[in-house]
Design an enzyme around this catalytic site. Structure first.
Site, PDB file in Angstrom:
ATOM      1  N   PRO A 216      -1.658   1.959  -5.567  1.00  7.83           N
ATOM      2  CA  PRO A 216      -1.472   3.244  -4.884  1.00  7.83           C
ATOM      3  C   PRO A 216      -2.640   3.607  -3.981  1.00  7.83           C
ATOM      4  O   PRO A 216      -2.535   4.532  -3.186  1.00  7.83           O
ATOM      5  CB  PRO A 216      -1.352   4.241  -6.043  1.00  7.83           C
ATOM      6  CG  PRO A 216      -2.170   3.623  -7.142  1.00  7.83           C
ATOM      7  CD  PRO A 216      -1.959   2.141  -7.001  1.00  7.83           C
TER       8      PRO A 216
ATOM      9  N   HIS B  86      -2.749  15.497   2.288  1.00  7.28           N
ATOM     10  CA  HIS B  86      -2.645  14.336   3.165  1.00  7.28           C
ATOM     11  C   HIS B  86      -1.946  14.769   4.447  1.00  7.28           C
ATOM     12  O   HIS B  86      -1.315  15.824   4.500  1.00  7.28           O
ATOM     13  CB  HIS B  86      -1.815  13.219   2.503  1.00  7.28           C
ATOM     14  CG  HIS B  86      -2.520  12.506   1.390  1.00  7.28           C
ATOM     15  ND1 HIS B  86      -3.020  11.242   1.504  1.00  7.28           N
ATOM     16  CD2 HIS B  86      -2.809  12.904   0.121  1.00  7.28           C
ATOM     17  CE1 HIS B  86      -3.583  10.871   0.362  1.00  7.28           C
ATOM     18  NE2 HIS B  86      -3.468  11.873  -0.492  1.00  7.28           N
TER      19      HIS B  86
ATOM     20  N   GLY C 130       0.802  -1.205   0.000  1.00  3.42           N
ATOM     21  CA  GLY C 130       0.000   0.000   0.000  1.00  3.42           C
ATOM     22  C   GLY C 130       0.840   1.262   0.000  1.00  3.42           C
ATOM     23  O   GLY C 130       0.309   2.358  -0.179  1.00  3.42           O
ATOM     24  N   THR C 131       2.146   1.123   0.210  1.00  2.00           N
ATOM     25  CA  THR C 131       3.048   2.272   0.190  1.00  2.00           C
ATOM     26  C   THR C 131       3.269   2.708  -1.255  1.00  2.00           C
ATOM     27  O   THR C 131       3.500   1.886  -2.133  1.00  2.00           O
ATOM     28  CB  THR C 131       4.407   1.916   0.811  1.00  2.00           C
ATOM     29  OG1 THR C 131       4.196   1.274   2.061  1.00  2.00           O
ATOM     30  CG2 THR C 131       5.261   3.162   1.010  1.00  2.00           C
ATOM     31  N   THR C 132       3.183   4.004  -1.506  1.00  2.00           N
ATOM     32  CA  THR C 132       3.469   4.520  -2.841  1.00  2.00           C
ATOM     33  C   THR C 132       4.949   4.887  -2.942  1.00  2.00           C
ATOM     34  O   THR C 132       5.662   4.957  -1.951  1.00  2.00           O
ATOM     35  CB  THR C 132       2.604   5.757  -3.141  1.00  2.00           C
ATOM     36  OG1 THR C 132       2.820   6.750  -2.119  1.00  2.00           O
ATOM     37  CG2 THR C 132       1.137   5.391  -3.166  1.00  2.00           C
TER      38      THR C 132
ATOM     39  N   LYS D  73       2.964  12.046   5.345  1.00  2.00           N
ATOM     40  CA  LYS D  73       3.050  11.424   4.013  1.00  2.00           C
ATOM     41  C   LYS D  73       4.143  12.132   3.224  1.00  2.00           C
ATOM     42  O   LYS D  73       4.037  13.317   2.904  1.00  2.00           O
ATOM     43  CB  LYS D  73       1.719  11.500   3.271  1.00  2.00           C
ATOM     44  CG  LYS D  73       1.778  10.820   1.895  1.00  2.00           C
ATOM     45  CD  LYS D  73       0.401  10.672   1.272  1.00  2.00           C
ATOM     46  CE  LYS D  73       0.481  10.112  -0.150  1.00  2.00           C
ATOM     47  NZ  LYS D  73       1.155   8.795  -0.222  1.00  2.00           N
TER      48      LYS D  73
END
Length: 292
Positions: free
Chosen positions: A134, A169, A110-112, A173
């Site tokens: 993403p 965000h 789930g990490t971009t 982030k």
């Protein structure tokens, strides 16, 4: 971190077993946490699971032993497979993916950020299964897929329109939203405003807000500053007489956590079935009807 707790809680609510060990950074390495189905509850309860946090940078032997403990716990619990969930930092994703692959762990990324092509090669060469996306929120994934279908069906339909994009965000982030980038690529097929293959040009199209006072001005509630995702996309005609706006605002993390749990169940089933396809997106999960 907050996202880790949220995902762990979603997995417990689905009846999944949590591994007794998780990798983390040096800040939390050597400590342990109590994970509950409701992540806002941090103390030990009858439903909680104690998870030891191991510093991923603490040396190869330490992380090797962490993998051994996870494998032994899975075997003792009679689990058919191990699925790792990754919400870390863009700088860590490739090393983490290599660790999962080395130990035969399927994973949900789930990490971009990071080198996505290298990550795909890691999965292909190792034979593990992975969902790499993403965004894990099924409603946003469906919206993004619809935009991509529209762009393929009606390329250039918004020729001459100018695109502006703003995303906000929580301040922790580190990178620009991967969802924003994906949506901009699709919208650019409709207005042909720039070369979407140019990563720097793509980044310039997106205004990123991480400063709390500016986030409040953008409409983020004070109570959501530590966990939110507010995106606005606007297409405006050259003369300014016509404007189209698309917005998706998320407060909190639960919608992503629930989608992540869907992805965990999906990739575990793919591993058990031994599918030839190894790398999946959330669109694959959505199309399979594997969402709860």
């Amino acid at each position: 971190g907050a996202m880790g707790r949220e995902v762990a809680g979603a997995c417990l609510r689905r009846g999944f077993r949590l591994a007794p060990v998780a990798l983390t950074g040096s800040r939390f390495g050597g400590s342990s946490i109590e994970v509950n189905p409701e992540p806002t509850v941090e103390e030990a309860t009858d439903e909680s699971v104690t998870v030891e946090l191991v510093d991923a940078g603490g040396g190869p032997e330490q992380v090797r032993l962490a993998a051994v403990r996870i494998q032994e716990a899975a075997k003792a619990a009679g689990c058919g497979s191990v699925v790792c969930v990754d919400y870390t930092h863009p700088d860590a994703v490739n090393g983490n993916a290599e660790w999962y692959a080395e130990h035969g762990f399927s994973f949900v990324m789930g990490t971009t950020g990071g080198d996505r092509e290298a990550m795909m090669r890691t999965v292909a060469e190792s034979g593990v299964h992975a969902v790499i996306a993403p965004n894990m929120a099924k409603q946003i994934v469906a919206l993004q897929a619809a935009l991509e279908d529209t762009a393929r069906s009606f390329p250039g339909a918004f020729e001459g329109y100018r695109l502006t994009v703003t995303e906000s965000h929580q301040s922790t982030k580190a990178d620009t939203s991967g969802t924003a980038k994906a949506v901009v690529r699709a919208l650019n097929e409709l207005n042909n405003e720039f070369d979407a293959s140019d990563g720097e040009a793509l980044e310039r199209r997106i205004t990123r807000i991480r400063d709390p006072p500016k986030q409040v001005e953008f409409g983020v509630p004070d109570t959501a500053l530590k966990g939110h995702a507010f995106h606005t996309y606007t297409l405006t005609s050259d003369d300014g007489s016509v404007t189209f706006a698309l917005q998706h605002n998320v407060v909190g993390r639960r919608v992503y956590a629930e989608g992540t749990a869907d992805a965990v169940a999906f990739v575990a089933a793919a591993r058990q079935a031994g599918t030839d396809q190894k790398v999946f997106s959330m669109v694959d999960v959505l199309k399979a009807g594997a969402m709860q």
